[in-house]
Every structure is written in C-alpha cells, then in structure tokens.
Design a protein around this motif. Sequence first.
Motif, mmCIF file in Angstrom:
data_model
loop_
_atom_site.group_PDB
_atom_site.id
_atom_site.type_symbol
_atom_site.label_atom_id
_atom_site.label_comp_id
_atom_site.label_asym_id
_atom_site.label_seq_id
_atom_site.Cartn_x
_atom_site.Cartn_y
_atom_site.Cartn_z
ATOM 1 N N UNK A 75 0.834 -1.209 0.000
ATOM 2 C CA UNK A 75 0.000 0.000 0.000
ATOM 3 C C UNK A 75 0.870 1.261 0.000
ATOM 4 N N UNK A 76 1.951 1.220 0.764
ATOM 5 C CA UNK A 76 2.827 2.398 0.823
ATOM 6 C C UNK A 76 3.515 2.670 -0.511
ATOM 7 N N UNK A 77 3.633 1.644 -1.331
ATOM 8 C CA UNK A 77 4.275 1.792 -2.647
ATOM 9 C C UNK A 77 3.232 1.771 -3.770
ATOM 10 N N UNK A 78 2.026 2.165 -3.475
ATOM 11 C CA UNK A 78 0.935 1.977 -4.446
ATOM 12 C C UNK A 78 1.024 2.926 -5.627
ATOM 13 N N UNK A 79 1.965 3.859 -5.594
ATOM 14 C CA UNK A 79 2.110 4.732 -6.762
ATOM 15 C C UNK A 79 2.494 3.931 -8.004
ATOM 16 N N UNK A 80 3.021 2.717 -7.786
ATOM 17 C CA UNK A 80 3.284 1.842 -8.933
ATOM 18 C C UNK A 80 1.952 1.179 -9.284
ATOM 19 N N UNK A 81 1.324 1.646 -10.361
ATOM 20 C CA UNK A 81 -0.085 1.355 -10.612
ATOM 21 C C UNK A 81 -0.395 -0.133 -10.699
ATOM 22 N N UNK A 82 0.597 -0.938 -11.149
ATOM 23 C CA UNK A 82 0.297 -2.356 -11.304
ATOM 24 C C UNK A 82 0.037 -3.030 -9.949
ATOM 25 N N UNK A 83 0.339 -2.330 -8.860
ATOM 26 C CA UNK A 83 0.124 -2.924 -7.547
ATOM 27 C C UNK A 83 -1.337 -2.862 -7.104
ATOM 28 N N UNK A 84 -2.137 -2.019 -7.740
ATOM 29 C CA UNK A 84 -3.506 -1.786 -7.252
ATOM 30 C C UNK A 84 -4.307 -3.082 -7.137
ATOM 31 N N UNK A 85 -4.281 -3.875 -8.184
ATOM 32 C CA UNK A 85 -5.056 -5.126 -8.179
ATOM 33 C C UNK A 85 -4.509 -6.080 -7.113
ATOM 34 N N UNK A 86 -3.183 -6.136 -7.064
ATOM 35 C CA UNK A 86 -2.545 -7.047 -6.096
ATOM 36 C C UNK A 86 -2.906 -6.650 -4.662
ATOM 37 N N UNK A 87 -2.945 -5.355 -4.409
ATOM 38 C CA UNK A 87 -3.281 -4.887 -3.053
ATOM 39 C C UNK A 87 -4.706 -5.316 -2.702
ATOM 40 N N UNK A 88 -5.615 -5.132 -3.638
ATOM 41 C CA UNK A 88 -7.010 -5.516 -3.380
ATOM 42 C C UNK A 88 -7.112 -7.013 -3.111
ATOM 43 N N UNK A 89 -6.385 -7.794 -3.911
ATOM 44 C CA UNK A 89 -6.427 -9.255 -3.724
ATOM 45 C C UNK A 89 -5.879 -9.665 -2.362
ATOM 46 N N UNK A 90 -4.749 -9.048 -1.975
ATOM 47 C CA UNK A 90 -4.150 -9.404 -0.683
ATOM 48 C C UNK A 90 -5.070 -8.976 0.472
ATOM 49 N N UNK A 91 -5.744 -7.848 0.294
ATOM 50 C CA UNK A 91 -6.682 -7.397 1.325
ATOM 51 C C UNK A 91 -7.793 -8.418 1.532
ATOM 52 N N UNK A 92 -8.334 -8.923 0.425
ATOM 53 C CA UNK A 92 -9.395 -9.935 0.513
ATOM 54 C C UNK A 92 -8.868 -11.214 1.162
#
Lengths: 131, 328
Positions: A75-92
């Motif tokens: 999340x802290x490195x979310x400026x790298x846009x490709x991380x957005x989907x991965x962050x959502x998946x890990x949250x779930x």
Amino acid sequence: MDRACPGGGWNAGNSRVFGVALEPHIDATAIALLALQGTAAQNDGLLSRSRDQLLVRTRRCPGASSLAWALLALHAWRQYSRLAVEIAERGAQLERLLHSPDRIVDNSTLAVSALALDAVTADRNPFEVRR
Amino acid sequence: MNRRMFTGAAAGLAGGAVLLKTQVAPNVWAKDRRPPQSRVAILTATAYSDKLDQIVYEGLRHFDLSLRGKTILLKPNLVEYIPGVEVNTNPWLIGAAADAFLRLGAGKVIVGEGPGHQRDTQLVIVESGLERQLKDRRIVFVDLNRDDLVRVKTRSAYTNLDELWLPHSVVSADIVVSMPKVKTHHWAGVTLSMKNMFGIVPGAVYGWPKNVLHWQGIERSILDVCATLRPNFVIADGIIAMEGNGPLHGSGRVLNRIVLSDDPVAADFTCARLMGLLPEKIYHLEQGARFLGNGAVEAIQLLGESMPERIAPFSVLPPFKHLLCPAT
C-alpha cells in the motif's frame, strides 16, 4: 541495503552463508520496504525486485502477520499502478484469514492485521511517508 | 584446558573480578547430572505416515516412563519451510509422539516451538504441515517466542548470561521432549537434541535469529540453555536427515531411523555416530558429556536396535572434515 538477499527482499539475518543465497522472508521484506520509502531513485532495482518478491511470496500466504505486513508495504508503494489489483487481492486474502480465529494467535498479529485492512479500505497507512 | 577455555581465562584475568568465573573451566559451575547409565533406543522407520504412531508407542514403552497425569511439552525443530527440503521435524512424527504419550497415560501434551528465523510462527506451522496434525489430533501449540516468561538462573557458565528468560510453558512442563531433526549444522557441526533447545529461548526477548545467543557463541549458548533446562527425553527424527550444508541448505539423507533417549547427551552421541561422525570432537557434545549426560558407549544402554555395522558418513562442509570417522 547490504543485507538484502541476492534476488531481492530481506530475512532475519545473512543474505548468504557458505556461498549459498538465503531466501527472503515476507515480514522482514515488508518492513524494509516501509523503511526505505523515498529511496527509490538510488536503489530502484533492488526495491523493485523486493516488491516482486513480496508479490510472489504472498500469493497464497497462510500467515496473517506476514500478509498484513506485506499489505502495508504494498500500500505504501501503491504509486506503482500495477500494484492496485494485487493490493485488493491481498486485502481480501487477509480478510478471509481473519475469519479463521486460530490463524490470529496473538495480539500483535491482530493489531497489524487491523492496520493493514484500515490502510486498504480507508487509505490510511500509519507507516506511509507523506511529502 | 583447551584453547577456548584458556582464552576465556585470559579474558577473566584481564577483566578483573567481574569476569572471575571465566578464569576456570566453565563446567565446574555446573552440577554433574550424568546418570549412572543412559538409555537409547534406535528404531527403524522408513516413512512419514500414521505407522509412526505404533513405532513411537512401542519405543516409548521400552523406557517405562512415569507419565500418569503429567504435562508433556514436545519441542520439535521448526526453522522455516523450504518446499521439497526436509528442514523441520516431520509433523507425522510430532503427531505420533503426542499420541504415544497420551496412550501411555500423560495428562496433557502440548507442542511448543520458537522458530529462530521466522517471526511469523503461524506461517511455519501451516506451511510445514504441522497445523493439520495439531488439528486432527487436537493438540495445543504454544509459540515459545511469545509465551509468558519466567526468569531462570543459568546452571552453567559457558556464556556471560547469568539468567535466561524462558517460556512459562516450558518451565512448568513436567517432561520436556526435545524432538530434533538429525542434521549437520554449518556453525555447530550438528544440530540434534541439544542444539534444538535453542528454540525454547524466546525471540521476543533475544531477537531473531536469537541474536544474543549467537553473539555469546552458539556452542556455549547450547550448553548454558541445556544445563538450565535439560530436556528430559529425546525423540530424534532421522528418517530423512540432512547432510552437507545444514541446517537449511543441505541434502536429504535417508537414514530410516528415529532415536529415543532419556538423556540428551547420549541421544546426540548416538545420532552423531549414526551420522558417521565423531561426537567427542563436537565441542558442545564433548563438554555436555562432562556434566550433563553420558557420551561413552559403555554408559549407554541400547534398548532397541544395535548400531549398524557399516555407516556411510554424512557429507560435511570443509571446516568439519575432522568430524568424519576415519573408517566405518
């Protein structure tokens, strides 16, 4: 930085022993990435490899504590846009683990999990360096 | 006096009264707890499966232990999970040991470990497969890295640690069973039941990977930990052992043995002999045999099988070539 594993990421100790590269750990890598926010310009290769390590190693991570730390770092490195989907998946993924009480074995796991889910849902990461 | 002791003595003289105890051989500070005779059972086991239940049960019966109503703490060796590599004490053996102690009358069996590398203990438990065994057999697990703490005075003085903070679950158990994976170790030569006791020392106090103990010296720390909390029993996993660059990056070595003992030193001497190594050349074993348990063959009664006639020595890293038996 000199303790980083050759393929990116960090563990609790050495990066090599008797010529053999040691594996990174999820939580140590995540904490290092949180600490190294803002240093991307100098060390982009290593940090990028370390983020990749986190993504690969948390794909099916059964440990709530490790997963929560990883989520905070991603999340802290979310400026790298490709991380957005991965962050959502890990949250779930983390939410699913929290529904299984025997996976939350101590208060520190519970606390870091709460912080991680709050970071994702409310966009409020206590470890994020804002400029 | 060997070189290590001489160095310690010299440091003590230079440092004055504060370091007085390093002026003498460290083992004089430890009470001699060697039994007149120790018992070891070498048992053949060729696979990790539910067949281990009966093998361990029969093996334990040889010892005629007084278990009625007692709390048993099983301390396996869980370091970290590396897919395809037998790093940890196999969960089938842990489950079998729990089952056997309960069948023999124990009141309660708990499994406790404080992994030295991984802070996320739950991650290791799940990935190693131990979680399944714990659930199926309804065994409680205690994370020794984060358990309630008890301050205990050290009972030997190989390190400068006068006391250790130890987990309440370990200190209060009636019987502590060290359950090592039989492996070579790139710092200590071997990791067996004595080295396995590193895992009782809580990471929450001593760091990961138990930094304070590493700074004090691994072998010296092993001796102080084991002198302070001597395991009462050993069940060593040598079905698939590890040789070479252990404890993490060695190669699997099929030994097809488990080793049971009522004496950790006798267990480790026997395991080292099964590995084709010279136990008396391994510092912490040699020192342990001076006060903590028996290493001499004549002081060890074999209850199970005899030692194999021919042993192909485990491969070791170059610094440990001197441990290899000259001809076996």
